[in-house]
Write a protein that holds these residues in place. Structure first.
Motif, PDB file in Angstrom:
ATOM      1  N   ARG A  54       0.828  -1.212   0.000  1.00  0.00           N
ATOM      2  CA  ARG A  54       0.000   0.000   0.000  1.00  0.00           C
ATOM      3  C   ARG A  54       0.858   1.256   0.000  1.00  0.00           C
ATOM      4  NH1 ARG A  54      -4.921  -1.305   4.247  1.00  0.00           N
ATOM      5  NH2 ARG A  54      -6.098  -2.663   2.859  1.00  0.00           N
ATOM      6  N   ASP A  55       2.053   1.147   0.561  1.00  0.00           N
ATOM      7  CA  ASP A  55       2.974   2.285   0.569  1.00  0.00           C
ATOM      8  C   ASP A  55       3.806   2.351  -0.708  1.00  0.00           C
ATOM      9  OD1 ASP A  55       2.107   3.199   2.996  1.00  0.00           O
ATOM     10  OD2 ASP A  55       3.774   2.372   4.156  1.00  0.00           O
ATOM     11  N   GLY A  56       3.500   1.482  -1.675  1.00  0.00           N
ATOM     12  CA  GLY A  56       4.195   1.522  -2.963  1.00  0.00           C
ATOM     13  C   GLY A  56       5.382   0.604  -3.067  1.00  0.00           C
ATOM     14  N   GLY A  57       5.638  -0.174  -2.034  1.00  0.00           N
ATOM     15  CA  GLY A  57       6.767  -1.092  -2.072  1.00  0.00           C
ATOM     16  C   GLY A  57       6.468  -2.314  -2.926  1.00  0.00           C
ATOM     17  N   THR A  58       7.506  -2.889  -3.470  1.00  0.00           N
ATOM     18  CA  THR A  58       7.363  -4.084  -4.289  1.00  0.00           C
ATOM     19  C   THR A  58       7.665  -5.311  -3.446  1.00  0.00           C
ATOM     20  OG1 THR A  58       8.079  -2.836  -6.219  1.00  0.00           O
ATOM     21  CG2 THR A  58       8.146  -5.226  -6.405  1.00  0.00           C
ATOM     22  N   PRO A  59       6.749  -6.256  -3.391  1.00  0.00           N
ATOM     23  CA  PRO A  59       6.988  -7.455  -2.578  1.00  0.00           C
ATOM     24  C   PRO A  59       7.991  -8.390  -3.248  1.00  0.00           C
ATOM     25  CG  PRO A  59       4.932  -7.659  -3.762  1.00  0.00           C
ATOM     26  CD  PRO A  59       5.444  -6.276  -4.032  1.00  0.00           C
ATOM     27  N   LYS A  60       8.642  -9.216  -2.435  1.00  0.00           N
ATOM     28  CA  LYS A  60       9.596 -10.184  -2.968  1.00  0.00           C
ATOM     29  C   LYS A  60       8.878 -11.378  -3.574  1.00  0.00           C
ATOM     30  CE  LYS A  60      13.212  -8.876   0.169  1.00  0.00           C
ATOM     31  NZ  LYS A  60      13.718  -9.015   1.493  1.00  0.00           N
ATOM     32  N   GLY A  61       7.775 -11.767  -2.957  1.00  0.00           N
ATOM     33  CA  GLY A  61       7.003 -12.912  -3.447  1.00  0.00           C
ATOM     34  C   GLY A  61       5.804 -12.445  -4.236  1.00  0.00           C
ATOM     35  N   LYS A  62       4.759 -13.266  -4.210  1.00  0.00           N
ATOM     36  CA  LYS A  62       3.526 -12.905  -4.904  1.00  0.00           C
ATOM     37  C   LYS A  62       2.854 -11.739  -4.209  1.00  0.00           C
ATOM     38  CE  LYS A  62       1.713 -16.773  -7.382  1.00  0.00           C
ATOM     39  NZ  LYS A  62       0.534 -17.620  -7.525  1.00  0.00           N
ATOM     40  N   ALA A  63       2.368 -10.809  -4.991  1.00  0.00           N
ATOM     41  CA  ALA A  63       1.735  -9.600  -4.459  1.00  0.00           C
ATOM     42  C   ALA A  63       0.347  -9.906  -3.910  1.00  0.00           C
ATOM     43  CB  ALA A  63       1.637  -8.556  -5.551  1.00  0.00           C
ATOM     44  N   LEU A  64      -0.064  -9.103  -2.946  1.00  0.00           N
ATOM     45  CA  LEU A  64      -1.394  -9.228  -2.357  1.00  0.00           C
ATOM     46  C   LEU A  64      -2.382  -8.259  -2.990  1.00  0.00           C
ATOM     47  CD1 LEU A  64      -0.570  -9.562   1.462  1.00  0.00           C
ATOM     48  CD2 LEU A  64      -1.125 -11.371  -0.148  1.00  0.00           C
ATOM     49  N   THR A  65      -1.924  -7.043  -3.263  1.00  0.00           N
ATOM     50  CA  THR A  65      -2.838  -6.046  -3.816  1.00  0.00           C
ATOM     51  C   THR A  65      -2.948  -6.230  -5.328  1.00  0.00           C
ATOM     52  OG1 THR A  65      -1.108  -4.387  -4.136  1.00  0.00           O
ATOM     53  CG2 THR A  65      -2.284  -4.339  -2.035  1.00  0.00           C
ATOM     54  N   LEU A  66      -4.092  -5.876  -5.856  1.00  0.00           N
ATOM     55  CA  LEU A  66      -4.321  -6.029  -7.292  1.00  0.00           C
ATOM     56  C   LEU A  66      -3.345  -5.187  -8.110  1.00  0.00           C
ATOM     57  CD1 LEU A  66      -8.223  -6.051  -7.346  1.00  0.00           C
ATOM     58  CD2 LEU A  66      -6.663  -7.997  -7.449  1.00  0.00           C
ATOM     59  N   GLU A  67      -3.026  -3.995  -7.611  1.00  0.00           N
ATOM     60  CA  GLU A  67      -2.100  -3.112  -8.326  1.00  0.00           C
ATOM     61  C   GLU A  67      -0.716  -3.748  -8.419  1.00  0.00           C
ATOM     62  OE1 GLU A  67      -3.810  -2.046  -5.543  1.00  0.00           O
ATOM     63  OE2 GLU A  67      -5.369  -0.878  -6.530  1.00  0.00           O
ATOM     64  N   GLN A  68      -0.236  -4.279  -7.303  1.00  0.00           N
ATOM     65  CA  GLN A  68       1.089  -4.905  -7.301  1.00  0.00           C
ATOM     66  C   GLN A  68       1.091  -6.187  -8.125  1.00  0.00           C
ATOM     67  OE1 GLN A  68       4.068  -3.918  -6.333  1.00  0.00           O
ATOM     68  NE2 GLN A  68       3.330  -1.992  -5.515  1.00  0.00           N
ATOM     69  N   GLN A  69      -0.030  -6.913  -8.129  1.00  0.00           N
ATOM     70  CA  GLN A  69      -0.124  -8.111  -8.970  1.00  0.00           C
ATOM     71  C   GLN A  69       0.014  -7.725 -10.437  1.00  0.00           C
ATOM     72  OE1 GLN A  69      -3.837  -9.993  -7.906  1.00  0.00           O
ATOM     73  NE2 GLN A  69      -3.035 -10.759  -5.968  1.00  0.00           N
ATOM     74  N   ARG A  70      -0.657  -6.643 -10.819  1.00  0.00           N
ATOM     75  CA  ARG A  70      -0.597  -6.164 -12.210  1.00  0.00           C
ATOM     76  C   ARG A  70       0.824  -5.724 -12.559  1.00  0.00           C
ATOM     77  NH1 ARG A  70      -1.999  -6.768 -17.204  1.00  0.00           N
ATOM     78  NH2 ARG A  70      -2.258  -4.839 -18.342  1.00  0.00           N
ATOM     79  N   ILE A  71       1.472  -5.037 -11.629  1.00  0.00           N
ATOM     80  CA  ILE A  71       2.856  -4.605 -11.854  1.00  0.00           C
ATOM     81  C   ILE A  71       3.747  -5.821 -12.066  1.00  0.00           C
ATOM     82  CG2 ILE A  71       4.882  -3.588 -10.719  1.00  0.00           C
ATOM     83  CD1 ILE A  71       2.905  -1.515  -9.483  1.00  0.00           C
ATOM     84  N   GLN A  72       3.572  -6.860 -11.242  1.00  0.00           N
ATOM     85  CA  GLN A  72       4.388  -8.063 -11.399  1.00  0.00           C
ATOM     86  C   GLN A  72       4.132  -8.745 -12.746  1.00  0.00           C
ATOM     87  OE1 GLN A  72       3.576 -10.359  -7.822  1.00  0.00           O
ATOM     88  NE2 GLN A  72       5.417  -9.551  -6.845  1.00  0.00           N
ATOM     89  N   GLU A  73       2.867  -8.772 -13.173  1.00  0.00           N
ATOM     90  CA  GLU A  73       2.541  -9.360 -14.479  1.00  0.00           C
ATOM     91  C   GLU A  73       3.216  -8.578 -15.606  1.00  0.00           C
ATOM     92  OE1 GLU A  73      -1.709  -9.262 -14.735  1.00  0.00           O
ATOM     93  OE2 GLU A  73      -1.967 -10.764 -13.158  1.00  0.00           O
ATOM     94  N   LEU A  74       3.154  -7.262 -15.515  1.00  0.00           N
ATOM     95  CA  LEU A  74       3.760  -6.420 -16.554  1.00  0.00           C
ATOM     96  C   LEU A  74       5.281  -6.545 -16.556  1.00  0.00           C
ATOM     97  CD1 LEU A  74       1.490  -3.261 -16.259  1.00  0.00           C
ATOM     98  CD2 LEU A  74       1.518  -4.943 -18.117  1.00  0.00           C
ATOM     99  N   GLU A  75       5.882  -6.628 -15.372  1.00  0.00           N
ATOM    100  CA  GLU A  75       7.331  -6.795 -15.296  1.00  0.00           C
ATOM    101  C   GLU A  75       7.746  -8.129 -15.911  1.00  0.00           C
ATOM    102  OE1 GLU A  75       8.098  -6.216 -11.126  1.00  0.00           O
ATOM    103  OE2 GLU A  75       8.490  -4.071 -11.408  1.00  0.00           O
TER     104      GLU A  75
END
Length: 104
Positions: A54-75
């Motif tokens: 929520r603070d904009g950090g990138t998780p090391k594993g699978k993301a929990l938030t939909l936004e971070q999941q989308r970022i991981q998919e795009l990366e």
């Protein structure tokens, strides 16, 4: 004979909702763990990860938030495209050098 404990696995939606109990709905860690029948270590990790995302950090594993999941998919997609581009670049160079050798 001791009873063997099996490792439970939880999907990302469950983890996110569990962490939201603590972060958004005012549950204490103990209350949330008890009501969901999960260990405190796991919940503490999920709460930390959700807070980080929520603070904009990138998780090391699978993301929990939909936004971070989308970022991981795009990366991952960018990564794949970069590899494909490098392969095409090498193939083009190889074909060009082959053609150049034939015209000499």
């Amino acid at each position: 004979m001791t009873k063997r404990r099996t490792r439970r696995s939880f999907n990302q939606e469950f983890k996110r909702e569990a962490a939201q109990l603590v972060l958004d709905q005012g549950y204490s860690m103990t209350e949330a763990c008890r009501s969901l029948d999960i260990g405190s270590t796991a919940l503490r990790r999920w709460v930390y990860q959700l807070h980080l995302e929520r603070d904009g950090g990138t998780p090391k594993g699978k993301a929990l938030t939909l936004e971070q999941q989308r970022i991981q998919e795009l990366e991952a997609r960018i990564d794949r495209l970069e590899r494909e581009k490098a392969i095409l670049k090498k193939a083009t160079a190889l074909l060009m050098s082959d053609e150049w050798n034939r015209t000499r």
